[in-house]
Design a protein around this motif. Structure first.
Motif, PDB file in Angstrom:
ATOM      1  N   GLN A 198       0.924  -1.231   0.063  1.00  0.00           N
ATOM      2  CA  GLN A 198       0.050   0.060   0.117  1.00  0.00           C
ATOM      3  C   GLN A 198       0.965   1.348   0.008  1.00  0.00           C
ATOM      4  O   GLN A 198       0.397   2.279  -0.582  1.00  0.00           O
ATOM      5  N   THR A 199       2.037   1.150   0.519  1.00  0.00           N
ATOM      6  CA  THR A 199       2.913   2.291   0.436  1.00  0.00           C
ATOM      7  C   THR A 199       3.360   2.633  -0.770  1.00  0.00           C
ATOM      8  O   THR A 199       3.462   3.703  -1.399  1.00  0.00           O
ATOM      9  N   ARG A 200       3.653   1.491  -1.549  1.00  0.00           N
ATOM     10  CA  ARG A 200       4.260   1.498  -2.928  1.00  0.00           C
ATOM     11  C   ARG A 200       3.202   2.002  -3.942  1.00  0.00           C
ATOM     12  O   ARG A 200       3.300   3.289  -4.805  1.00  0.00           O
ATOM     13  N   LEU A 201       1.833   1.594  -3.777  1.00  0.00           N
ATOM     14  CA  LEU A 201       0.711   2.271  -4.613  1.00  0.00           C
ATOM     15  C   LEU A 201       0.515   3.551  -4.201  1.00  0.00           C
ATOM     16  O   LEU A 201       0.227   4.435  -5.106  1.00  0.00           O
ATOM     17  N   LEU A 202       0.393   3.993  -3.009  1.00  0.00           N
ATOM     18  CA  LEU A 202       0.341   5.204  -2.573  1.00  0.00           C
ATOM     19  C   LEU A 202       1.224   6.183  -3.206  1.00  0.00           C
ATOM     20  O   LEU A 202       0.861   7.455  -3.627  1.00  0.00           O
ATOM     21  N   PHE A 203       2.544   5.689  -3.148  1.00  0.00           N
ATOM     22  CA  PHE A 203       3.803   6.511  -3.392  1.00  0.00           C
ATOM     23  C   PHE A 203       3.609   6.851  -5.165  1.00  0.00           C
ATOM     24  O   PHE A 203       3.674   7.801  -5.497  1.00  0.00           O
ATOM     25  N   ALA A 204       3.306   5.742  -5.848  1.00  0.00           N
ATOM     26  CA  ALA A 204       3.051   6.032  -7.288  1.00  0.00           C
ATOM     27  C   ALA A 204       1.884   6.935  -7.520  1.00  0.00           C
ATOM     28  O   ALA A 204       1.937   7.658  -8.568  1.00  0.00           O
ATOM     29  N   MET A 240       8.181  11.068  -0.802  1.00  0.00           N
ATOM     30  CA  MET A 240       9.510  10.182  -0.406  1.00  0.00           C
ATOM     31  C   MET A 240       9.017   9.147   0.412  1.00  0.00           C
ATOM     32  O   MET A 240       8.174   9.307   1.256  1.00  0.00           O
ATOM     33  N   ALA A 241       9.299   7.810   0.093  1.00  0.00           N
ATOM     34  CA  ALA A 241       9.116   6.674   0.939  1.00  0.00           C
ATOM     35  C   ALA A 241      10.113   6.416   1.738  1.00  0.00           C
ATOM     36  O   ALA A 241      11.224   6.220   1.212  1.00  0.00           O
ATOM     37  N   VAL A 242       9.901   6.051   3.076  1.00  0.00           N
ATOM     38  CA  VAL A 242      10.984   5.412   4.016  1.00  0.00           C
ATOM     39  C   VAL A 242      10.424   4.303   4.651  1.00  0.00           C
ATOM     40  O   VAL A 242       9.212   3.884   4.653  1.00  0.00           O
ATOM     41  N   SER A 283      17.867   7.144  10.294  1.00  0.00           N
ATOM     42  CA  SER A 283      17.364   7.158   9.100  1.00  0.00           C
ATOM     43  C   SER A 283      16.844   8.783   8.888  1.00  0.00           C
ATOM     44  O   SER A 283      17.134   9.304   8.018  1.00  0.00           O
ATOM     45  N   TYR A 284      16.322   9.323   9.724  1.00  0.00           N
ATOM     46  CA  TYR A 284      15.806  10.718   9.900  1.00  0.00           C
ATOM     47  C   TYR A 284      16.849  11.723   9.769  1.00  0.00           C
ATOM     48  O   TYR A 284      16.855  12.434   8.773  1.00  0.00           O
ATOM     49  N   LYS A 285      18.010  11.650  10.299  1.00  0.00           N
ATOM     50  CA  LYS A 285      18.970  12.536  10.275  1.00  0.00           C
ATOM     51  C   LYS A 285      19.825  12.474   9.113  1.00  0.00           C
ATOM     52  O   LYS A 285      20.445  13.371   8.415  1.00  0.00           O
ATOM     53  N   THR A 286      19.690  11.335   8.455  1.00  0.00           N
ATOM     54  CA  THR A 286      20.824  10.940   7.251  1.00  0.00           C
ATOM     55  C   THR A 286      19.924  10.750   5.911  1.00  0.00           C
ATOM     56  O   THR A 286      20.724  11.196   4.827  1.00  0.00           O
ATOM     57  N   LYS A 287      18.772  10.684   6.112  1.00  0.00           N
ATOM     58  CA  LYS A 287      18.186  10.457   4.841  1.00  0.00           C
ATOM     59  C   LYS A 287      16.942  11.245   4.296  1.00  0.00           C
ATOM     60  O   LYS A 287      16.615  11.618   3.424  1.00  0.00           O
ATOM     61  N   TRP A 288      16.089  11.662   5.194  1.00  0.00           N
ATOM     62  CA  TRP A 288      14.934  12.274   5.021  1.00  0.00           C
ATOM     63  C   TRP A 288      14.491  13.649   5.635  1.00  0.00           C
ATOM     64  O   TRP A 288      13.495  14.080   5.476  1.00  0.00           O
ATOM     65  N   GLU A 289      15.334  14.010   6.603  1.00  0.00           N
ATOM     66  CA  GLU A 289      15.265  15.148   7.424  1.00  0.00           C
ATOM     67  C   GLU A 289      14.893  16.540   6.481  1.00  0.00           C
ATOM     68  O   GLU A 289      13.909  17.414   6.473  1.00  0.00           O
ATOM     69  N   GLN A 290      15.923  16.680   5.431  1.00  0.00           N
ATOM     70  CA  GLN A 290      16.071  17.807   4.648  1.00  0.00           C
ATOM     71  C   GLN A 290      14.765  17.581   3.742  1.00  0.00           C
ATOM     72  O   GLN A 290      14.110  19.034   3.718  1.00  0.00           O
ATOM     73  N   ALA A 291      14.312  16.500   3.236  1.00  0.00           N
ATOM     74  CA  ALA A 291      13.232  16.570   2.445  1.00  0.00           C
ATOM     75  C   ALA A 291      12.042  16.820   3.179  1.00  0.00           C
ATOM     76  O   ALA A 291      10.994  17.635   2.618  1.00  0.00           O
ATOM     77  N   TYR A 292      11.965  16.265   4.301  1.00  0.00           N
ATOM     78  CA  TYR A 292      10.704  16.764   5.240  1.00  0.00           C
ATOM     79  C   TYR A 292      10.549  18.265   5.515  1.00  0.00           C
ATOM     80  O   TYR A 292       9.602  18.682   5.245  1.00  0.00           O
ATOM     81  N   LYS A 293      11.763  18.602   5.834  1.00  0.00           N
ATOM     82  CA  LYS A 293      11.686  20.334   6.023  1.00  0.00           C
ATOM     83  C   LYS A 293      11.497  21.093   4.850  1.00  0.00           C
ATOM     84  O   LYS A 293      11.099  22.443   4.986  1.00  0.00           O
ATOM     85  N   ALA A 294      11.862  20.389   3.650  1.00  0.00           N
ATOM     86  CA  ALA A 294      11.562  21.076   2.467  1.00  0.00           C
ATOM     87  C   ALA A 294      10.243  21.147   1.902  1.00  0.00           C
ATOM     88  O   ALA A 294       9.842  21.900   1.085  1.00  0.00           O
TER      89      ALA A 294
END
Length: 225
Positions: free
Chosen positions: A18-24, A34-36, A80-91
């Motif tokens: 469901q995460t993959r379908l929602l992402f698409a 962005m999916a994590v 994961s948050y600090k190295t992969k998706w924090e910047q994307a989330y804050k953007a």
């Protein structure tokens, strides 16, 4: 800040699908999601999680108390948050999480016997992960309600995600733990107002597409125009 949507459910509930379908679908609409996924088995930070799930600290999930076990998963999430998706989330991007802090709520609070114990643990966990570690709180949590007996049939021949082998981890192979986690998830969903998607009414699993449509409608309602 962006939006954070957590997809939850016990093993075999279809979180990854469901995460993959929602992402698409959101990507096609221009949301730039962005999916994590958690645990992040590709990260070095998941090493303690892997040890725990492999039974290195005890053959049963209950051999490690709820708070101690929660710290293993929280460390993995923080890295994961600090190295992969924090910047994307804050953007301002939409983050779709296949499991999140909410999985600690489900699987670890399920080890506790009374509502009072669960509530004390949940207060501690939220203070720890959202407060001490500074992880963002989700804007919505979608719980894919698949009863344990239905989920077990789906995962019967599925490989262990951490090892790629056939052997199940200490959560997956413990039917008692899975049942308690499921019952606990229903309690928590009501307590925190999670969005519950009934995936198997009467024990008959709905189609992936049908479930996906309901998930999509919930998320679009949260995202607005």
């Amino acid at each position: 800040m962006g939006r954070l949507i957590a997809i939850e459910g016990i093993d075999g509930s279809g979180k990854e699908t469901q995460t993959r379908l929602l992402f698409a679908r959101l990507a096609a609409e221009g949301w730039n999601p962005m999916a994590v996924s958690f645990p992040d088995y590709e990260s070095e930070a998941s090493c303690i999680v892997k040890m725990y799930l492999a039974g290195r600290f005890g053959e049963r999930a209950e051999d490690v108390d709820a708070k101690t076990a929660s710290t293993f998963f929280a460390i993995d999430r923080y890295v994961s948050y600090k190295t992969k998706w924090e910047q994307a989330y804050k953007a301002g991007r939409v983050i779709l999480a296949d499991r999140y802090v909410t999985s600690n709520m489900i699987h670890q609070a399920g080890k506790l016997a009374t509502a009072a114990e669960k509530d004390e643990f949940l207060d501690w966990l939220c203070s720890f992960e959202y407060g001490v570690y500074g992880l963002p709180e989700p804007d919505a949590v979608i719980f894919l309600d698949v009863p344990p007996q239905v989920g077990a049939a789906i995962t019967k021949s599925r490989k262990n995600k951490a090892t790629g082998q056939a052997e199940k981890d200490i959560h997956e192979r413990d039917e008692g733990h899975i049942q308690k986690s499921y019952d606990n998830a229903k309690y928590i969903a009501g307590k925190y107002g999670w969005q519950v998607v009934n995936c198997a009414p009467g024990g008959a699993l709905r189609s992936v597409e049908d479930i996906g449509e309901e998930v999509y409608q919930i998320v679009r309602g949260k995202l607005g125009d």
